[in-house]
Design a protein around this motif. Sequence first.
Motif, PDB file in Angstrom:
ATOM      1  N   VAL A 246      40.441   2.512  60.300  1.00 20.22           N
ATOM      2  CA  VAL A 246      40.721   3.804  59.658  1.00 20.22           C
ATOM      3  C   VAL A 246      41.730   3.649  58.523  1.00 20.22           C
ATOM      4  N   ALA A 247      42.575   2.618  58.609  1.00 18.91           N
ATOM      5  CA  ALA A 247      43.556   2.380  57.546  1.00 18.91           C
ATOM      6  C   ALA A 247      42.881   1.919  56.255  1.00 18.91           C
ATOM      7  N   ASN A 248      41.604   1.462  56.351  1.00 13.51           N
ATOM      8  CA  ASN A 248      40.865   1.017  55.178  1.00 13.51           C
ATOM      9  C   ASN A 248      40.126   2.151  54.481  1.00 13.51           C
ATOM     10  N   ILE A 249      40.293   3.366  54.973  1.00 13.67           N
ATOM     11  CA  ILE A 249      39.535   4.501  54.445  1.00 13.67           C
ATOM     12  C   ILE A 249      40.486   5.509  53.810  1.00 13.67           C
ATOM     13  N   GLU A 250      40.164   5.896  52.583  1.00 19.46           N
ATOM     14  CA  GLU A 250      40.932   6.933  51.888  1.00 19.46           C
ATOM     15  C   GLU A 250      40.057   8.181  51.720  1.00 19.46           C
ATOM     16  N   VAL A 251      40.581   9.313  52.110  1.00 21.33           N
ATOM     17  CA  VAL A 251      39.859  10.576  51.957  1.00 21.33           C
ATOM     18  C   VAL A 251      40.628  11.463  50.988  1.00 21.33           C
ATOM     19  N   VAL A 252      39.986  11.814  49.885  1.00 23.71           N
ATOM     20  CA  VAL A 252      40.588  12.682  48.864  1.00 23.71           C
ATOM     21  C   VAL A 252      39.919  14.044  48.969  1.00 23.71           C
ATOM     22  N   VAL A 253      40.730  15.080  49.223  1.00 24.21           N
ATOM     23  CA  VAL A 253      40.206  16.427  49.458  1.00 24.21           C
ATOM     24  C   VAL A 253      40.476  17.311  48.254  1.00 24.21           C
ATOM     25  N   ASP A 254      39.390  17.903  47.758  1.00 22.84           N
ATOM     26  CA  ASP A 254      39.496  18.884  46.670  1.00 22.84           C
ATOM     27  C   ASP A 254      39.000  20.209  47.192  1.00 22.84           C
ATOM     28  N   GLY A 255      39.982  21.047  47.589  1.00 20.57           N
ATOM     29  CA  GLY A 255      39.596  22.334  48.174  1.00 20.57           C
ATOM     30  C   GLY A 255      38.934  23.240  47.185  1.00 20.57           C
TER      31      GLY A 255
ATOM     32  N   THR B 103      35.608  20.958  49.765  1.00 25.52           N
ATOM     33  CA  THR B 103      35.492  21.648  51.046  1.00 25.52           C
ATOM     34  C   THR B 103      35.305  23.149  50.879  1.00 25.52           C
ATOM     35  N   ASN B 104      34.909  23.783  51.999  1.00 30.41           N
ATOM     36  CA  ASN B 104      34.811  25.247  52.036  1.00 30.41           C
ATOM     37  C   ASN B 104      35.727  25.783  53.132  1.00 30.41           C
ATOM     38  N   ASP B 105      35.574  27.052  53.478  1.00 28.22           N
ATOM     39  CA  ASP B 105      36.481  27.696  54.429  1.00 28.22           C
ATOM     40  C   ASP B 105      36.407  27.120  55.837  1.00 28.22           C
TER      41      ASP B 105
END
Length: 392
Positions: free
Chosen positions: A383-392, A307-309
């Motif tokens: 939505v429970a079947n979806i995993e979102v991994v965030v790398d800032g 992600t960005n700002d």
Amino acid sequence: MAIKFGLTNRGYIAPTFAEWLDDIEDDFRSRFGDDIVITSNSNFGILARIFAWRLTEISQQMEYVYNSGFYSTAMDSALDRLGSNIGIFRKVARPAHTDIKIQTDGEYLVQAGEQFETDDGIVFDLTQDVVTTQDKDGNWFGTGPLESEETGAMNNVEANTIVNLSDPDENVLAVTNPEKVSDGQDDEDDETFRQRLIMENSAKPGPTENGIKSALYNLVGVRDVSIVPNDTDHVDMYGNLPESVHIYILGGNKQDIADTLVNRLPAGCVLNGSQVVDTVDVSGNKKTIKFDFATDKPIFVKVNVRTNDAWNVDSGATDIKQQVAQFISRLEMGQTVFLTKLYPIVYDINGVEEATVEIGTSKDNLSGNDVPIDLFEAPSCDVANIEVVVDG
């Protein structure tokens, strides 16, 4: 003012704030001279911006009123009113229903209000008393109706998954639901309701293929319909009889489906299917209706994003989950889940710089490949079947 807005021969025009501001500033200069100060902190500039903002709001509201008159653009309550004009109403969230089979140690009364649940904690209430009776093998069984404690499609659990008594009773040996639950329903969103209205307007319920689909889509819990005709003089590759029709339905109550089909199908129509339901037509004659329930194909997704700002820490991941789940669940029966079509959805979320997406039919079996869907399967995604991994 020279700017064009409102109804034109090409539809409705709603100028943007910048367009209104430019037009108002030009008007001020023509009235008060080109040498007036019109910067954002000047008197003229402040007035111009106030006028432009109010005119923007007014023109947008007028556009909303204009759009509310059409199926393709109306939203929320306006879409509901269009539906009511033709007797079609938005589906609201409803609980799921099924039967529970109870085995006891001897004759026993299980009272209405007793609760049963799945291993995942989805709770169902018994709505009628059940008295167990002895079968030919000497075992004591009883069957009673269940209703889910909460509303929504999440209660549409598979067969033999309601296996727990919420309040354990030593007299109850085992419980289960012999059939899949299928009539739990979420509140219908605008796009799904809109498509039903468009179909209803173009194909009234009747004996045509689209007419039959239209009638079935209006039933509680029905999410998808596929009609497979066999126009040949021999059994086809799916085992369908010659000159027959096989109807596949995702969701809904089988008795409601049979009651609808008996008055929509053309005379002499030969049906195929493992669901065999007796019903009565408008003349009071008993009929037997055959069809099959389609298979719900849950899809699992993992999204890795950098992600960005502009990324919203509080809602960004939730937005991705909701948009992806909504897209997959709107796919029709038999449609392949193409991986590449998920990327524009992810990148459309503010703040996503880079993303990789994996999909599959279980959370332990994800890959970067498309997921093929059989002809009589319908893809769905919670939505429970979806995993979102965030790398800032």
